[in-house]
Design a protein around this motif. Structure first.
Motif, PDB file in Angstrom:
ATOM      1  N   SER A  76      55.179  32.347   0.252  1.00  7.07           N
ATOM      2  CA  SER A  76      54.668  33.545  -0.405  1.00  7.07           C
ATOM      3  C   SER A  76      53.175  33.714  -0.131  1.00  7.07           C
ATOM      4  CB  SER A  76      54.906  33.476  -1.917  1.00  7.07           C
ATOM      5  OG  SER A  76      54.063  32.494  -2.500  1.00  7.07           O
ATOM      6  N   PHE A  77      52.709  34.929  -0.269  1.00  9.39           N
ATOM      7  CA  PHE A  77      51.282  35.192  -0.090  1.00  9.39           C
ATOM      8  C   PHE A  77      50.464  34.519  -1.188  1.00  9.39           C
ATOM      9  CE2 PHE A  77      47.442  37.902   0.164  1.00  9.39           C
ATOM     10  CZ  PHE A  77      47.180  37.768   1.525  1.00  9.39           C
ATOM     11  N   ASP A  78      51.088  34.302  -2.357  1.00  3.17           N
ATOM     12  CA  ASP A  78      50.417  33.571  -3.433  1.00  3.17           C
ATOM     13  C   ASP A  78      50.042  32.160  -2.973  1.00  3.17           C
ATOM     14  OD1 ASP A  78      51.169  35.856  -4.725  1.00  3.17           O
ATOM     15  OD2 ASP A  78      51.972  34.847  -6.491  1.00  3.17           O
ATOM     16  N   ARG A  79      50.983  31.473  -2.357  1.00  2.07           N
ATOM     17  CA  ARG A  79      50.714  30.127  -1.862  1.00  2.07           C
ATOM     18  C   ARG A  79      49.612  30.139  -0.818  1.00  2.07           C
ATOM     19  NH1 ARG A  79      55.401  27.103   0.699  1.00  2.07           N
ATOM     20  NH2 ARG A  79      53.677  25.639   0.987  1.00  2.07           N
ATOM     21  N   TYR A  80      49.633  31.126   0.033  1.00  3.64           N
ATOM     22  CA  TYR A  80      48.615  31.234   1.071  1.00  3.64           C
ATOM     23  C   TYR A  80      47.221  31.416   0.455  1.00  3.64           C
ATOM     24  CZ  TYR A  80      45.951  33.170   4.983  1.00  3.64           C
ATOM     25  OH  TYR A  80      44.984  33.419   5.925  1.00  3.64           O
ATOM     26  N   LEU A  81      47.097  32.277  -0.558  1.00  4.20           N
ATOM     27  CA  LEU A  81      45.797  32.533  -1.170  1.00  4.20           C
ATOM     28  C   LEU A  81      45.220  31.301  -1.847  1.00  4.20           C
ATOM     29  CD1 LEU A  81      46.133  36.088  -2.802  1.00  4.20           C
ATOM     30  CD2 LEU A  81      44.977  35.454  -0.674  1.00  4.20           C
ATOM     31  N   GLU A  82      46.093  30.395  -2.288  1.00  2.17           N
ATOM     32  CA  GLU A  82      45.609  29.190  -2.963  1.00  2.17           C
ATOM     33  C   GLU A  82      44.845  28.255  -2.031  1.00  2.17           C
ATOM     34  OE1 GLU A  82      49.132  27.585  -4.608  1.00  2.17           O
ATOM     35  OE2 GLU A  82      49.217  29.004  -6.296  1.00  2.17           O
ATOM     36  N   SER A 146      50.679  38.803  -9.651  1.00  3.68           N
ATOM     37  CA  SER A 146      50.857  37.356  -9.756  1.00  3.68           C
ATOM     38  C   SER A 146      49.622  36.553  -9.372  1.00  3.68           C
ATOM     39  CB  SER A 146      52.037  36.920  -8.876  1.00  3.68           C
ATOM     40  OG  SER A 146      51.798  37.290  -7.520  1.00  3.68           O
ATOM     41  N   LYS A 147      48.869  37.000  -8.390  1.00  3.92           N
ATOM     42  CA  LYS A 147      47.739  36.220  -7.903  1.00  3.92           C
ATOM     43  C   LYS A 147      46.670  37.164  -7.358  1.00  3.92           C
ATOM     44  CE  LYS A 147      48.121  32.219  -7.194  1.00  3.92           C
ATOM     45  NZ  LYS A 147      47.906  30.997  -8.007  1.00  3.92           N
ATOM     46  N   VAL A 148      45.406  36.845  -7.660  1.00  4.89           N
ATOM     47  CA  VAL A 148      44.270  37.636  -7.187  1.00  4.89           C
ATOM     48  C   VAL A 148      43.242  36.694  -6.586  1.00  4.89           C
ATOM     49  CG1 VAL A 148      42.366  39.181  -7.825  1.00  4.89           C
ATOM     50  CG2 VAL A 148      44.602  39.446  -8.913  1.00  4.89           C
ATOM     51  N   LEU A 149      42.755  37.036  -5.410  1.00  3.77           N
ATOM     52  CA  LEU A 149      41.642  36.315  -4.812  1.00  3.77           C
ATOM     53  C   LEU A 149      40.388  37.169  -4.967  1.00  3.77           C
ATOM     54  CD1 LEU A 149      40.712  33.845  -3.071  1.00  3.77           C
ATOM     55  CD2 LEU A 149      40.929  35.369  -1.098  1.00  3.77           C
ATOM     56  N   GLU A 150      39.405  36.634  -5.676  1.00  2.92           N
ATOM     57  CA  GLU A 150      38.135  37.332  -5.865  1.00  2.92           C
ATOM     58  C   GLU A 150      37.075  36.717  -4.965  1.00  2.92           C
ATOM     59  OE1 GLU A 150      37.345  39.356 -10.104  1.00  2.92           O
ATOM     60  OE2 GLU A 150      37.216  37.185 -10.102  1.00  2.92           O
ATOM     61  N   LEU A 151      36.220  37.563  -4.412  1.00  3.82           N
ATOM     62  CA  LEU A 151      35.078  37.056  -3.660  1.00  3.82           C
ATOM     63  C   LEU A 151      33.822  37.763  -4.125  1.00  3.82           C
ATOM     64  CD1 LEU A 151      34.145  39.236  -1.178  1.00  3.82           C
ATOM     65  CD2 LEU A 151      36.388  38.542  -0.344  1.00  3.82           C
TER      66      LEU A 151
END
Length: 252
Positions: A76-82, A146-151
């Motif tokens: 999943s893209f969630d796993r990738y973002l982690e 489900s998941k957010v990547l903040e920068l």
């Protein structure tokens, strides 16, 4: 208008006499020493004006991403973002210009930026954070994502400027978010990026008209955010496809 014409049109001549020794050699900025000393002289004539203080000029640029996202079971893209180091590497692939500071921060030596007739080399500290379950999400992101990547940028420095050219005030801001949107029949990769810059021009640039300053500042910001969007739409998705292929077949 050429850079040389712009400088000639908006920099008032110095009233102090030029000395014969100002005729050769080049400074670290690539300008003749004669011109460099002229700029110091011109700045000195405006010290009283600078001391009085001026209102900062602020400019912003925003851009959004909304493209198809093709996920696989077990990848999943969630796993990738982690995997934040991997995500950072995909967006900023040049290892020569970046270094990891801690678990979620990296220092980046950005490519030189042309601003009016100046060339600056910003050095920024970029932070990547993963958030989930709606905790501390930015207001524009749905809570059921489900998941957010903040920068965002935590620190900055301008390199390559002579002391006379350093702005008395400078602030660079970057706020971004990237997340999978699984509403509807097809998954989407969505994101927003906002970049802002706020500064008070040094005295030697005080005569640059506001419309010229605005045009140049907005052009610089637009190029930066569009370059970031290109990296997300291209490099990041390409690396995610590689991530899917790397997973054990039983997971896929």
């Amino acid at each position: 208008m050429a850079i040389s014409e712009l400088g000639g049109a908006y920099l008032a001549p110095c009233r102090q006499p030029l000395l014969p020794c100002w005729t050769s050699g080049r400074s670290k900025l690539g300008w003749p020493k004669q011109q460099r000393r002229f700029l110091r002289c011109h700045a000195a004539s405006h010290r009283g004006e600078a001391a009085a203080g001026k209102e900062a000029s602020t400019y912003k640029s925003r851009i959004a991403t909304d493209i198809p996202l093709y996920e696989s079971p077990g990848a999943s893209f969630d796993r990738y973002l982690e995997d934040k180091p991997r995500v950072f590497q995909a967006i900023f692939p040049d290892n020569r210009r970046s270094q990891q500071l801690n678990e979620e921060e990296w220092r980046i030596q950005m490519l030189p930026i042309q601003f009016l007739f100046l060339t600056v080399r910003p050095v920024i500290d970029m932070r990547l954070r993963c958030k989930s379950r709606g905790r501390d999400y930015p207001p524009q992101i749905p809570q059921d994502v489900s998941k957010v990547l903040e920068l965002d940028i935590t620190r900055w420095e301008l390199q390559g400027l002579d002391s006379v050219l350093q702005p008395s005030h400078f602030a660079l801001g970057v706020k971004g978010a990237l997340y999978p949107d699984r509403h509807g029949t097809r998954n989407r990769l969505k994101g927003q990026l906002e970049m802002s810059i706020s500064f008070v021009l040094p005295p030697m640039l005080a005569l640059v008209p506001a419309d010229v300053l605005q045009s140049v500042a907005e052009s610089v910001l637009t190029r930066l955010v569009e370059n970031m969007k290109h990296k997300v739409n291209g490099s990041l998705l390409a690396d995610y496809s590689k991530f899917k292929r790397e997973q054990p077949r039983e997971l896929l």
